[in-house]
Write a protein that holds these residues in place. Structure first.
Motif, PDB file in Angstrom:
ATOM      1  N   ALA A 299       0.967  -1.180   0.128  1.00  0.00           N
ATOM      2  CA  ALA A 299       0.132   0.200   0.045  1.00  0.00           C
ATOM      3  C   ALA A 299       1.028   1.138  -0.074  1.00  0.00           C
ATOM      4  O   ALA A 299       1.922   1.216   0.605  1.00  0.00           O
ATOM      5  CB  ALA A 299      -1.144   0.035   1.129  1.00  0.00           C
ATOM      6  N   ILE A 300       0.465   2.351  -0.680  1.00  0.00           N
ATOM      7  CA  ILE A 300       1.271   3.570  -0.770  1.00  0.00           C
ATOM      8  C   ILE A 300       0.339   4.826  -0.350  1.00  0.00           C
ATOM      9  O   ILE A 300      -0.982   4.972  -0.537  1.00  0.00           O
ATOM     10  CB  ILE A 300       1.570   3.749  -2.229  1.00  0.00           C
ATOM     11  N   ALA A 301       0.837   5.447   0.395  1.00  0.00           N
ATOM     12  CA  ALA A 301       0.242   6.761   0.974  1.00  0.00           C
ATOM     13  C   ALA A 301       1.317   7.772   1.649  1.00  0.00           C
ATOM     14  O   ALA A 301       2.290   7.380   1.854  1.00  0.00           O
ATOM     15  CB  ALA A 301      -0.938   6.579   2.049  1.00  0.00           C
ATOM     16  N   GLU A 302       0.675   8.946   1.983  1.00  0.00           N
ATOM     17  CA  GLU A 302       1.298   9.738   2.955  1.00  0.00           C
ATOM     18  C   GLU A 302       1.202   8.983   4.352  1.00  0.00           C
ATOM     19  O   GLU A 302       0.695   9.961   5.187  1.00  0.00           O
ATOM     20  CB  GLU A 302       1.031  11.210   2.916  1.00  0.00           C
ATOM     21  N   TYR A 303       1.791   8.061   4.764  1.00  0.00           N
ATOM     22  CA  TYR A 303       1.609   7.444   5.832  1.00  0.00           C
ATOM     23  C   TYR A 303       2.353   8.161   7.062  1.00  0.00           C
ATOM     24  O   TYR A 303       3.606   8.661   6.965  1.00  0.00           O
ATOM     25  CB  TYR A 303       1.965   6.076   5.879  1.00  0.00           C
ATOM     26  N   SER A 304       1.991   8.103   8.172  1.00  0.00           N
ATOM     27  CA  SER A 304       2.419   8.470   9.579  1.00  0.00           C
ATOM     28  C   SER A 304       2.928   6.988   9.954  1.00  0.00           C
ATOM     29  O   SER A 304       1.795   6.075   9.896  1.00  0.00           O
ATOM     30  CB  SER A 304       2.016   9.344  10.421  1.00  0.00           C
ATOM     31  N   VAL A 305       3.784   6.675  10.628  1.00  0.00           N
ATOM     32  CA  VAL A 305       4.424   5.233  11.025  1.00  0.00           C
ATOM     33  C   VAL A 305       4.617   5.334  12.648  1.00  0.00           C
ATOM     34  O   VAL A 305       5.415   5.988  13.125  1.00  0.00           O
ATOM     35  CB  VAL A 305       5.385   4.788  10.330  1.00  0.00           C
ATOM     36  N   PHE A 306       3.638   4.428  13.247  1.00  0.00           N
ATOM     37  CA  PHE A 306       3.883   4.575  14.759  1.00  0.00           C
ATOM     38  C   PHE A 306       4.239   2.979  15.129  1.00  0.00           C
ATOM     39  O   PHE A 306       4.009   1.998  14.458  1.00  0.00           O
ATOM     40  CB  PHE A 306       2.304   4.921  15.334  1.00  0.00           C
ATOM     41  N   HIS A 307       5.002   2.879  16.365  1.00  0.00           N
ATOM     42  CA  HIS A 307       5.618   1.653  16.621  1.00  0.00           C
ATOM     43  C   HIS A 307       5.263   1.395  18.042  1.00  0.00           C
ATOM     44  O   HIS A 307       5.094   2.193  18.978  1.00  0.00           O
ATOM     45  CB  HIS A 307       7.285   1.771  16.572  1.00  0.00           C
ATOM     46  N   ASP A 308       5.101  -0.122  18.372  1.00  0.00           N
ATOM     47  CA  ASP A 308       5.258  -0.453  19.841  1.00  0.00           C
ATOM     48  C   ASP A 308       6.300  -1.507  19.661  1.00  0.00           C
ATOM     49  O   ASP A 308       6.017  -2.762  19.339  1.00  0.00           O
ATOM     50  CB  ASP A 308       3.798  -1.088  19.857  1.00  0.00           C
ATOM     51  N   ASP A 309       7.451  -1.317  20.345  1.00  0.00           N
ATOM     52  CA  ASP A 309       8.334  -2.049  20.379  1.00  0.00           C
ATOM     53  C   ASP A 309       8.888  -2.442  21.793  1.00  0.00           C
ATOM     54  O   ASP A 309       9.753  -3.212  22.245  1.00  0.00           O
ATOM     55  CB  ASP A 309       9.788  -1.565  20.018  1.00  0.00           C
ATOM     56  N   SER A 310       7.542  -2.471  22.709  1.00  0.00           N
ATOM     57  CA  SER A 310       7.884  -2.962  24.037  1.00  0.00           C
ATOM     58  C   SER A 310       8.077  -4.458  24.259  1.00  0.00           C
ATOM     59  O   SER A 310       8.623  -4.581  25.461  1.00  0.00           O
ATOM     60  CB  SER A 310       6.505  -2.457  24.785  1.00  0.00           C
ATOM     61  N   THR A 311       7.601  -5.224  23.359  1.00  0.00           N
ATOM     62  CA  THR A 311       7.863  -6.647  23.382  1.00  0.00           C
ATOM     63  C   THR A 311       7.611  -7.385  22.065  1.00  0.00           C
ATOM     64  O   THR A 311       7.351  -6.613  21.242  1.00  0.00           O
ATOM     65  CB  THR A 311       6.880  -7.206  24.586  1.00  0.00           C
ATOM     66  N   PHE A 312       8.229  -8.545  22.111  1.00  0.00           N
ATOM     67  CA  PHE A 312       7.901  -9.041  20.691  1.00  0.00           C
ATOM     68  C   PHE A 312       6.588  -9.724  20.466  1.00  0.00           C
ATOM     69  O   PHE A 312       6.078 -10.156  21.311  1.00  0.00           O
ATOM     70  CB  PHE A 312       8.972 -10.312  20.688  1.00  0.00           C
ATOM     71  N   PRO A 313       5.950  -9.541  19.156  1.00  0.00           N
ATOM     72  CA  PRO A 313       6.915  -8.829  18.126  1.00  0.00           C
ATOM     73  C   PRO A 313       6.742  -7.499  17.951  1.00  0.00           C
ATOM     74  O   PRO A 313       5.702  -7.051  18.504  1.00  0.00           O
ATOM     75  CB  PRO A 313       6.086  -9.616  16.804  1.00  0.00           C
ATOM     76  N   PRO A 314       7.694  -6.628  17.270  1.00  0.00           N
ATOM     77  CA  PRO A 314       7.241  -5.367  17.092  1.00  0.00           C
ATOM     78  C   PRO A 314       5.958  -4.928  16.321  1.00  0.00           C
ATOM     79  O   PRO A 314       5.753  -5.766  15.404  1.00  0.00           O
ATOM     80  CB  PRO A 314       8.605  -4.722  16.556  1.00  0.00           C
ATOM     81  N   ILE A 315       5.220  -4.173  16.622  1.00  0.00           N
ATOM     82  CA  ILE A 315       4.202  -3.738  16.134  1.00  0.00           C
ATOM     83  C   ILE A 315       4.387  -2.398  15.286  1.00  0.00           C
ATOM     84  O   ILE A 315       4.679  -1.176  15.867  1.00  0.00           O
ATOM     85  CB  ILE A 315       2.659  -3.830  16.622  1.00  0.00           C
ATOM     86  N   ASN A 316       3.870  -2.066  13.910  1.00  0.00           N
ATOM     87  CA  ASN A 316       4.025  -1.021  13.198  1.00  0.00           C
ATOM     88  C   ASN A 316       2.745  -0.590  12.670  1.00  0.00           C
ATOM     89  O   ASN A 316       2.077  -1.335  12.078  1.00  0.00           O
ATOM     90  CB  ASN A 316       5.173  -0.960  12.283  1.00  0.00           C
ATOM     91  N   ALA A 317       2.175   0.876  12.911  1.00  0.00           N
ATOM     92  CA  ALA A 317       0.630   1.001  12.329  1.00  0.00           C
ATOM     93  C   ALA A 317       1.085   2.222  11.410  1.00  0.00           C
ATOM     94  O   ALA A 317       1.851   3.105  11.634  1.00  0.00           O
ATOM     95  CB  ALA A 317      -0.124   1.798  13.441  1.00  0.00           C
ATOM     96  N   TYR A 318       0.720   2.003   9.923  1.00  0.00           N
ATOM     97  CA  TYR A 318       0.774   2.746   9.053  1.00  0.00           C
ATOM     98  C   TYR A 318      -0.565   3.438   8.814  1.00  0.00           C
ATOM     99  O   TYR A 318      -1.517   2.889   8.340  1.00  0.00           O
ATOM    100  CB  TYR A 318       1.050   2.030   7.755  1.00  0.00           C
ATOM    101  N   LEU A 319      -0.651   4.619   9.270  1.00  0.00           N
ATOM    102  CA  LEU A 319      -1.973   5.723   9.500  1.00  0.00           C
ATOM    103  C   LEU A 319      -1.885   6.752   8.557  1.00  0.00           C
ATOM    104  O   LEU A 319      -1.015   7.500   8.474  1.00  0.00           O
ATOM    105  CB  LEU A 319      -2.408   5.767  10.744  1.00  0.00           C
TER     106      LEU A 319
END
Length: 697
Positions: A299-319
């Motif tokens: 997917a392609i957009a002007e995304y902002s990427v948010f991260h949760d690296d607190s534990t495994f697995p890391p989660i990334n949200a493209y919004l």
């Protein structure tokens, strides 16, 4: 696969006045045809709960298979456990690794691609290699050394002749250069879209593939204008700036003359100088697929990427910007669902999870490897909004696909319910634990039982299921209930031990229905052949006619005899029984009845007169119960005042809803068919009138 975006919440039954069946009193068994709704009205959207149109991993492949549709439409027999995907005799190889390099203009959807396919020959008797190929213009095919190869494109395939004959087990590389726009008609959903805000391609119809649909590792490289961000399946590796001079006409910039000035030794040209193509700043995003897959989605957009690296697995949200403020809710929900599945199944099988917002045109959600993609509307839902549970349902279904469809890949079309059915079971089970409600299971069962005509029904283990017009109601809805029935039959401990054994045996591999059966029998130590035959390989479900007789046997005790007859089936099931005694508000669970054959009878001794009885009160079994005695709606053996009281409680608990003069099927979990005496999908004044006719003081 999934047909519509909101179909789980509301499905159009008839466009206009509905003609409901005329049925005998007390034996109403209506079947409602479903047509996907066009829900564009804000009033309609606000009136229903959005439920995603989830899409399974092999769906894009199977739904485009014309032979399956032909077999279905011609009414040919369905060998339930066989796989009917046609064999293509030109494959003859396994893909080991694929590198897909794409330069895309999101405004037009035009892709310029270079695809390197590293393969190993597994059959030597064919003198050419064939690849499924979208309707792109193939400009060049070479081997790994750059030697041009002879090729031909026709009927959606590209046929390539190697430079030398390949022996069995030989390794070979084919490089394909092509340009074109993906076919966004995925058959049952919009498989890709190129919009102003978000562009996406969810399925594999943009690069050459093996007709045998084998699994492969891959690297995906996507180049886009520098203002945009790419989200894709697999693991993000890096991004770097590039300068492109590709022009709108698709001419290879390397073929352009670098210096358009006239040479002093050449004759002046009468042609105007070639226009210099401006340089365009772009960015290339690289994604590694470290585990074998069939799908490369992006997917392609002007995304902002948010991260949760607190534990495994890391989660990334493209919004996109409109939903950036909801990022913490999105990440928290994804983490909770991952933790839940990790506790009942196995640890998360991939190195990351990306949650990606895509266009509403997709109509729901999608769960390829290490990624879930969901329609934009649901990303605006937060816990303080009533429809937040719809986001929970959709996300939990798509995350479940990381186990069912990705970690364990299905090996044939007859096992599609091991992807979609297990994902829907997981979502409904998570919902039941999160909200203390079995409503998803109940509504799924109603959706199947009341919208799939018997003549159009398929077993959930059928090789033709993927081509059925009732695919969603069977592969999702019915299958989820069947797996929950298996959980009830085995008990939680044995069932989830079987699920864990299933992932232990077939994680990062392929499996079919018989593999699943072996795992469940191995973990439980029970012979489940009857369950498999009845619920996996056979279509349908039982309609149960219940007759009860009550008599005093002295000392305040009563004999309570329950007789159950099956309608047109001889299925085996364990039927829970619950009674409420006169003068008590606390129901009592009795020993379940074992339903075997056309008629089953069981006698209970009760410590009081039964005011009402419920069969399957938690709505676990896939069955419909009717009263054999007209007017005895609460199944206590007589038509009395308690039936009138219960009718008042059930009043207007309908599975048919009206909107703008049209009538729709609504999977209302509180609906009980035995109270719908007229069989029109509504419990209303007409049913009350019939009941009063039978009422005795």
């Amino acid at each position: 696969m999934q047909i519509s975006n909101w179909s789980r919440a509301l499905v159009v039954m008839v466009l206009g006045a509905i003609a409901l069946p005329s049925l005998a009193l007390g034996t109403a068994k209506p079947t409602f045809k479903t047509i996907p709704p066009q829900l564009s009205s804000p009033e309609m959207l606000s009136a229903i709960a959005p439920h995603g149109a989830e899409f399974g991993e092999i769906s894009g492949l199977i739904s485009r298979n014309h032979l399956l549709a032909e077999i279905r439409d011609n009414g040919k027999s369905d060998p339930l456990s066989e796989d009917f995907v046609p064999t293509n005799y030109g494959g003859a190889y396994n893909i080991l690794f694929m590198t897909v390099d794409i330069d895309i203009d999101p405004k037009t959807g035009i892709l310029n691609e270079v695809v390197r396919i590293d393969l190993q020959r597994n059959k030597s008797k064919y003198d050419e290699l064939s690849f499924l190929m979208p309707e792109f213009e193939v400009t060049e095919v070479t081997d790994g050394m750059g030697t041009p190869l002879t090729f031909e494109t026709k009927f959606g395939y590209i046929y390539v002749t190697p430079a030398a004959e390949l022996a069995e087990d030989d390794f070979y590389t084919v490089i394909v250069r092509a340009t074109g726009k993906p076919d966004c008609d995925g058959g049952m959903l919009v498989a890709c879209s190129f919009g102003k805000k978000i562009s996406y391609v969810t399925h594999a119809h943009y690069f050459p593939r093996n007709p045998d649909f084998d699994l492969f590792k891959a690297e995906l490289r996507i180049t886009v204008p520098e203002s945009l961000t790419v989200a894709a399946t697999g693991r993000f590796v890096e991004s770097f700036p590039v300068v492109s001079t590709a022009n709108a006409e698709g001419v290879d910039p390397e073929s352009r003359q670098e210096d358009t000035a006239e040479s002093p030794t050449e004759e002046p040209s009468s042609e105007p100088p070639t226009e210099q193509v401006p340089e365009v700043a772009k960015t290339t995003f690289v994604f590694s697929h470290d585990y074998e897959t069939q799908l490369l989605s992006f997917a392609i957009a002007e995304y902002s990427v948010f991260h949760d690296d607190s534990t495994f697995p890391p989660i990334n949200a493209y919004l996109i910007s409109e939903h950036a403020s909801n990022s913490s809710n999105i990440l928290e929900l994804a983490r909770n669902i991952l933790d839940f599945y990790g506790s009942i199944y196995s640890p998360f099988p991939f190195g990351n999870l990306d949650v990606v917002e895509i266009g509403n045109s997709f109509g729901g959600g999608y769960g390829p490897q290490a990624t879930i993609m969901m329609m934009s509307n649901v990303f605006g839902l937060s816990p303080n909004i009533p429809w937040f549970s719809s986001l929970v349902q959709l996300m939990s279904h798509e995350i479940a696909h990381q186990w069912w469809g990705n970690f364990v890949t299905i090996s044939k079309s007859s096992a599609v319910s091991l992807s979609e059915g297990l994902a829907e079971f997981s979502s409904a089970y998570h919902y039941a634990k999160e909200y203390d409600s079995r409503s998803n299971f109940v509504e799924n069962g109603l959706s199947y039982m009341y919208t799939v005509p018997k003549e159009a029904d398929y077993a959930i283990g059928s090789g033709l299921l993927a081509a059925s017009s009732n695919y969603q109601q069977i592969a999702y809805d019915k299958a989820s209930v069947v797996f929950d029935m298996l959980r009830y039959e085995l008990g939680d401990e044995a069932f989830f031990a079987g699920m864990q054994l299933y992932t232990d045996l077939f994680g990062y591999a392929v499996a079919d229905m018989y593999d699943f059966l072996d795992a469940m029998e191995g973990a439980s130590g029970r012979d489940l052949g009857w369950f498999f035959e009845q619920w996996i390989l056979t279509p349908g479900f039982p309609d149960l006619s219940v007759h009860t007789e009550v008599s005093s046997i002295g000392n305040g005790k009563f004999s309570f005899v329950v007789k159950v007859k099956q309608d047109e089936s001889t299925m085996q099931l364990t039927l829970p029984i619950r009674v409420t005694l006169e003068g008590s508000e606390t129901p009592v669970d009795l020993e379940p009845m074992q339903i075997m054959g056309p008629e089953s009878t069981k006698e209970y001794v009760l410590d009081g007169f039964p005011a009402r009885m419920s069969t399957d009160p938690e709505r676990i079994m896939l069955q419909r119960t009717y009263s054999a005695r007209q007017g005895d709606l609460n199944l206590n053996g007589i038509a009395d005042g308690n039936d009138l009281i219960d009718m008042a409680v059930m009043f207007h608990r309908n599975i048919v809803a009206e909107y703008n003069g049209n009538q729709y099927f609504w999977p209302n979990g509180s609906y009980l068919p035995r109270f719908d005496i007229t069989g029109d999908g509504k419990i209303n004044e007409d049913d009350l009138a019939f009941l009063l006719n039978e009422f005795s003081y």
